[in-house]
Design a protein around this motif. Structure first.
Motif, short mmCIF file in Angstrom:
data_model
loop_
_atom_site.label_atom_id
_atom_site.label_comp_id
_atom_site.label_asym_id
_atom_site.label_seq_id
_atom_site.Cartn_x
_atom_site.Cartn_y
_atom_site.Cartn_z
N GLU A 208 0.85 -1.19 0.00
CA GLU A 208 0.00 0.00 0.00
C GLU A 208 0.89 1.24 0.00
N VAL A 209 0.47 2.25 -0.74
CA VAL A 209 1.18 3.53 -0.76
C VAL A 209 0.72 4.32 0.46
N THR A 210 1.65 4.65 1.33
CA THR A 210 1.33 5.34 2.57
C THR A 210 2.09 6.67 2.64
N PRO A 211 1.58 7.66 3.41
CA PRO A 211 2.29 8.94 3.54
C PRO A 211 3.55 8.79 4.38
N GLN A 212 4.53 9.60 4.07
CA GLN A 212 5.78 9.59 4.81
C GLN A 212 5.78 10.76 5.80
N GLU A 213 5.95 10.44 7.08
CA GLU A 213 5.96 11.43 8.16
C GLU A 213 4.68 12.26 8.12
N GLN A 340 -5.23 11.82 9.13
CA GLN A 340 -3.84 12.20 8.93
C GLN A 340 -3.77 13.31 7.89
N LEU A 341 -2.81 14.18 8.07
CA LEU A 341 -2.53 15.24 7.10
C LEU A 341 -1.18 14.92 6.47
N ALA A 342 -1.20 14.57 5.19
CA ALA A 342 0.00 14.09 4.51
C ALA A 342 0.40 15.03 3.40
N ASP A 343 1.69 15.00 3.10
CA ASP A 343 2.24 15.75 1.98
C ASP A 343 2.23 14.83 0.76
N PRO A 344 1.48 15.13 -0.32
CA PRO A 344 1.42 14.22 -1.48
C PRO A 344 2.75 14.04 -2.18
N GLY A 345 3.70 14.93 -1.92
CA GLY A 345 5.02 14.79 -2.53
C GLY A 345 5.97 13.94 -1.72
N ARG A 346 5.52 13.47 -0.55
CA ARG A 346 6.36 12.64 0.31
C ARG A 346 5.57 11.39 0.69
N VAL A 347 5.72 10.36 -0.13
CA VAL A 347 5.02 9.10 0.09
C VAL A 347 6.04 7.97 0.13
N GLU A 348 5.65 6.85 0.68
CA GLU A 348 6.48 5.65 0.72
C GLU A 348 5.59 4.43 0.52
N LEU A 349 6.24 3.30 0.34
CA LEU A 349 5.51 2.06 0.11
C LEU A 349 5.63 1.17 1.34
N THR A 350 4.51 0.68 1.80
CA THR A 350 4.48 -0.28 2.90
C THR A 350 4.05 -1.63 2.36
N ALA A 351 4.86 -2.65 2.58
CA ALA A 351 4.57 -4.00 2.06
C ALA A 351 4.61 -4.98 3.21
N TRP A 352 3.84 -6.06 3.07
CA TRP A 352 3.78 -7.12 4.08
C TRP A 352 4.28 -8.41 3.45
N LEU A 353 5.49 -8.80 3.83
CA LEU A 353 6.14 -10.01 3.31
C LEU A 353 5.71 -11.20 4.14
N PRO A 354 4.97 -12.18 3.55
CA PRO A 354 4.52 -13.34 4.34
C PRO A 354 5.70 -14.09 4.96
N PRO A 413 2.90 7.48 -7.10
CA PRO A 413 1.50 7.04 -7.01
C PRO A 413 0.76 7.82 -5.93
N ARG A 414 -0.54 7.77 -6.01
CA ARG A 414 -1.34 8.48 -5.02
C ARG A 414 -1.37 7.72 -3.71
N ILE A 415 -1.61 8.46 -2.65
CA ILE A 415 -1.66 7.86 -1.32
C ILE A 415 -2.89 6.95 -1.22
N GLY A 416 -2.70 5.79 -0.62
CA GLY A 416 -3.77 4.83 -0.45
C GLY A 416 -3.90 3.82 -1.56
N GLN A 417 -3.08 3.93 -2.60
CA GLN A 417 -3.17 2.99 -3.71
C GLN A 417 -2.65 1.62 -3.28
N MET A 418 -3.45 0.58 -3.55
CA MET A 418 -3.09 -0.78 -3.19
C MET A 418 -2.50 -1.49 -4.39
#
Length: 448
Positions: A208-213, A340-354, A413-418
């Motif tokens: 999932e694309v999540t906001p950074q800080e 949350q209040l996020a900056d659209p120019g500062r995003v990161e990717l959160t992944a869940w490795l089984p 990518p946009r925030i919240g994109q799966m």
């Protein structure tokens, strides 16, 4: 007596003998009986003076000798015959052998152990580990007609012998394939190269694309959310209203505090007038002044609390939360996160490795995001940190949480994109890549 019928009978006798020997071989009840037929009854078709049956393999040995019920493996004659069988070429199934065809070390003892002419008949059935040879020796030379009969007899003997022999091991089969022609050797070499071909080890993980800080917008005090002023993923500017709490309780408290303050002010005013003429009123005026100050502080505190129920954006950004209807009328505690209040120019990717498919990943490893909503797009990223312990995710799967930074030079990518992230590990042989999951399952099942 008719000479023609006598001649025909003589010509058919070898054929009848051949058929009889083949039947005897097929009807043999054990390998020992079959060996006895080979070395003792073959003389009816091919006259000889001595016969021996040699069993091939890494430990080639003589298993039957004509005229003997048992074979002594330590006898010099037996050991010499086994040495002769090992040096004869395996490419010739049927061959005439004399002392001149052997190495000098073996040829020197030929006259002591064998007659002058030896017929070496190799017994081998394709696909069956039953190779060996039948040795027939005599003084007279072997004719071409006898070689034809011997070839047919060898095929029948080998087929009968295959019933008592185990199937070839995988090592023997590979060795046989390697020996049979250039095409098979090239195929084996190609398979070996493919098995060692390096490929990148990779696994798939939910992401999932999540906001950074991101800045957390929390409930300022306990209450019930009355209004949500924004929509999920809505851009806002600094000072824009976000949500408000119900003001009924605080408004009532402010009205009571204001009334109490007015009452305290009136009481202080009266005591101030009496203090001009009465000493006792002068003493009580200080107490009324302290009570007035207390009421004033309570009124200001309640007023400030009432102003805090309206939460505004402290800076520009994008609002991130689930759904407005999930929060309307919901009671919240002080400090509880609402959005949350996020900056659209500062995003990161959160992944869940089984955890069941975990590979060795570390900060600096690469991955690629494939969004669910955009199958033609992909985004490259680099892992920045990895959780040291697996945790149960939303899908009830034990997984390690990874965080990755998107590579520069590509649209974010946009925030919240799966999507699905392909996480790349080290380079491994293709054989390991193919057998990794079966070996993992086998190890878990066997317990080693």
């Amino acid at each position: 007596m008719n000479p023609l019928s006598s001649s025909g009978s003589d010509a058919a006798r070898p054929l009848a003998t051949l058929l009889h020997l083949l039947r005897r071989a097929r009807d043999a009840e054990s390998e020992h009986v079959l060996g006895f037929v080979m070395v003792n009854e073959t003389i009816n078709l091919l006259p000889y003076r001595q016969a021996a049956l040699w069993r091939g393999g890494p430990l080639g040995r003589i298993v039957s000798l004509s005229g003997l019920a048992e074979v002594d493996a330590t006898a010099p004659h037996v050991q010499w015959l086994a040495a002769v069988c090992k040096v004869l070429p395996a490419s010739m199934p049927l061959q005439r052998v004399t002392a001149a065809d052997l190495p000098p070390v073996l040829a020197a003892d030929w006259g002591e152990w064998l007659p002058a002419n030896l017929l070496f008949i190799r017994l081998e059935q394709p696909g069956i580990q039953a190779d060996g040879a039948l040795l027939l020796a005599r003084d007279a030379a072997w004719s071409d007609y006898e070689l034809t009969l011997a070839a047919e007899l060898a095929h029948g003997y080998a087929h009968a012998q295959a019933r008592f022999a185990p199937e070839r091991s995988w090592r023997d089969r590979v060795a046989r394939l390697w020996q049979q022609g250039k095409s098979r050797r090239r195929l084996l070499l190609l398979l070996l190269v493919l098995a060692c071909f390096p490929v990148r080890l990779s696994v798939l993980a939910r992401s999932e694309v999540t906001p950074q800080e991101a800045m957390l917008m929390r409930a300022p005090l306990a209450g019930v959310i009355e209004r949500i002023e924004v929509q999920p993923n809505q851009p806002v500017t600094a000072g824009a209203p976000l949500f408000s709490l119900d003001s009924t309780v605080l408004a009532g408290q402010l009205a009571l505090a204001s009334t109490a303050q007015d009452a305290a002010a009136e009481s202080f005013r009266q005591q101030a007038q009496l203090a001009v003429t009465e000493d006792k009123a002068r003493l009580e005026m200080a107490s009324e002044q302290a009570r007035l100050e207390q009421r004033r502080i309570e009124t200001e505190y309640t007023s400030r609390q009432l102003a805090r129920i309206h939460v505004k954006a402290p800076r520009d950004g994008v609002i991130v939360f689930s759904d407005r209807n999930d929060w309307l009328g919901r009671a919240v505690a002080p400090g509880e996160r609402v959005m949350q209040l996020a900056d659209p120019g500062r995003v990161e990717l959160t992944a869940w490795l089984p955890a069941s498919e975990a590979i060795h990943v570390a900060p600096g490893s690469k991955l690629r995001l494939f969004p669910n909503a955009a199958p033609t797009e992909s985004y490259d990223a680099v892992i920045t940190r990895v959780a040291y312990r697996a945790e149960v995710g939303e899908d009830n799967v034990l997984a390690y949480r990874l965080y990755a930074r998107f590579s520069a030079g590509q649209p974010l990518p946009r925030i919240g994109q799966m999507g699905t992230a392909r996480i790349y590990g080290s380079w491994v042989p293709l054989s390991y890549y193919t057998l990794r999951r079966p070996l993992t399952w086998l190890r878990q099942w066997v317990g080693w």
